[in-house]
Design an enzyme around this catalytic site. Structure first.
Site, PDB file in Angstrom:
ATOM      1  N   GLY A 104       0.786  -1.236   0.000  1.00 58.53           N
ATOM      2  CA  GLY A 104       0.000   0.000   0.000  1.00 58.53           C
ATOM      3  C   GLY A 104       0.806   1.267   0.000  1.00 58.53           C
ATOM      4  N   SER A 121       3.463   1.514  -2.072  1.00 58.64           N
ATOM      5  CA  SER A 121       4.121   1.509  -3.374  1.00 58.64           C
ATOM      6  C   SER A 121       3.484   2.582  -4.259  1.00 58.64           C
ATOM      7  CB  SER A 121       3.984   0.139  -4.039  1.00 58.64           C
ATOM      8  OG  SER A 121       2.621  -0.118  -4.365  1.00 58.64           O
ATOM      9  N   LYS A 181       8.872   5.207  10.474  1.00 58.28           N
ATOM     10  CA  LYS A 181       8.786   6.538   9.862  1.00 58.28           C
ATOM     11  C   LYS A 181       7.354   7.061   9.908  1.00 58.28           C
ATOM     12  CE  LYS A 181      12.796   6.048   6.825  1.00 58.28           C
ATOM     13  NZ  LYS A 181      13.299   6.030   5.440  1.00 58.28           N
ATOM     14  N   LYS A 228       4.782 -12.089 -14.145  1.00 59.76           N
ATOM     15  CA  LYS A 228       3.379 -11.671 -14.159  1.00 59.76           C
ATOM     16  C   LYS A 228       2.498 -12.723 -14.818  1.00 59.76           C
ATOM     17  CE  LYS A 228       3.889  -7.593 -12.262  1.00 59.76           C
ATOM     18  NZ  LYS A 228       3.311  -7.302 -10.928  1.00 59.76           N
ATOM     19  N   PRO A 259      -2.287  -3.695 -16.891  1.00 58.94           N
ATOM     20  CA  PRO A 259      -1.966  -2.340 -17.340  1.00 58.94           C
ATOM     21  C   PRO A 259      -0.728  -2.277 -18.225  1.00 58.94           C
ATOM     22  CG  PRO A 259      -1.153  -2.648 -15.127  1.00 58.94           C
ATOM     23  CD  PRO A 259      -1.851  -3.938 -15.516  1.00 58.94           C
TER      24      PRO A 259
END
Length: 390
Positions: A90, A92, A121, A249, A272
């Protein structure tokens, strides 16, 4: 106002409180991410969270109904479950965009990040007041992408999962090696298995790639030059050309479909083109370089397509929303095909690649022999927009 509170604990059950819940899950992946990219991702994550806080603040000022009021007359537990989803990776480049779109659409989100350094962080942001959100809670839980049981616990209470994980191998020439393709397949297998086992998860959206559709051998009949969601790349071609990103992929998506079928899980995959957007190469270097391996051939055959990060995120969320009806299956997603010198020059500026390495002295208009089709996704998005306008 509820501040963003961090704690490390097990996944929690959704409550009836009027709030957007973000749960950050740490995955022990066994690989190293580039420090510069990591910093960029965290900066964007901070910007996104602050932006979402502002959006929710405006909604409150305008007197709009909060989520609790919107649930009146409905089965509270069911509706809350329908609004709770999990996003892997999440923080990225793509994960941030999907989380942002989900929050805008009123979802509660569990975010998965890679390592404890990210969490520290994020804690610093909260402690400094940079991440105080209106009606938002930020919590931390742990899970392992190598452990199906751990993932199943992390998904508990979620209706849907967006698996967007990207993998980085700094030792690889392109940042993505054959070994990394195997890691990607195993990770996706675990995620889909966990979704299938989870008693709450109903739908999963997997981010695949256009590369899973376009790589064919030379004997492919070019009289059938249309490439759409029904097309699959040839594994042997990917192996021969050492297209490891495409191979990873491809195998991950094929395995996901098999596992989803076994577990009767509703699955949709988004394929995509090259993901672009503000500073996309700086913030997403490894997947970008890995995608562009074989770029000359893609360009000359009219297969070098790109998609804007925010449009891609919207596509993920819209497909997920339509899965309650009959929106499962594959979706090719792209905005444009780079078939002229202007598009190539812009790509070269963004990535730092030289023109010859992209075009190889060839003109796409002279050699293009295929036509990409994203008609299935365009129809779904158009139908969704019409429904929203009514």
């Amino acid at each position: 106002m509820i501040s963003a509170n961090f704690s490390i604990q097990n996944p929690i059950k959704p409550t009836r409180k009027s709030q957007v819940t973000i749960i950050i899950v740490i995955l022990e992946m066994g690989f190293v991410r580039l420090e510069e990219t990591q910093k960029a991702e965290l900066q964007e994550f901070r910007r996104m969270l602050l932006s979402c806080a502002a959006v929710h603040g405006r909604k409150d000022e305008n007197g709009l109904k909060d989520r609790e009021n919107a649930l009146e007359g409905a089965s509270g537990d069911d509706v809350l479950l329908d609004k709770l989803v999990c996003v892997t990776s999440g923080v990225s480049y793509l994960g941030i965009a999907i989380v942002n779109q989900l929050l805008v659409d009123g979802y509660s989100v569990r975010i998965i990040v890679d390592n404890e350094e990210d969490v520290e962080k994020l804690k610093e942001m909260e402690n400094s007041g940079e991440m105080r959100l209106i009606n938002n809670i930020v919590e931390v839980v742990t899970a392992k992408l190598t452990d199906v049981e751990s993932l199943t616990e992390a998904f508990d209470g979620c209706r849907g999962v967006f698996h967007t994980a990207g993998f980085v191998d700094p030792a690889g020439l392109s940042g993505y090696t054959k070994i990394m393709s195997n890691i990607e397949v195993n990770a996706s297998n675990n995620v889909i298995k966990a979704c299938g086992i989870s008693p709450s998860v109903r739908h999963c959206v997997l981010t695949s790639s256009l590369l899973t559709c376009i790589w064919k051998d030379d004997s492919w009949d070019e009289s059938f030059n249309r490439i759409d969601h029904k097309c699959w790349s040839d594994e042997s071609v990917c192996m021969k050309k050492k297209l490891w990103y495409a191979l990873g992929k491809l195998r991950a998506e094929k395995a996901a479909w098999e596992i989803a079928k076994e577990h009767n899980l509703k699955l949709a995959t988004i394929c995509p083109g090259l993901i672009t957007g503000p500073k996309f190469f700086h913030r997403n270097p490894t997947p970008t370089l890995a995608y562009l391996k074989g770029i000359q051939e893609m360009y000359t055959k009219g297969l070098l397509a790109t998609v804007d990060i925010n449009r891609l995120a919207k596509a993920h969320v819209r497909v997920f929303q339509e899965m309650k009806k009959a929106a499962c299956g594959r979706y090719i997603c792209f905005d444009q095909v780079l078939d002229n010198i202007d598009g190539i020059e812009e790509l070269a500026r963004e990535t730092g690649l030289n023109m010859s390495s992209i075009a190889g002295g060839a003109s796409s208009s002279n050699g293009a022999c295929f036509e990409l089709s994203n008609g299935r996704l365009v129809n779904l998005m158009s139908r969704t927009r019409r429904c929203n306008d009514e």
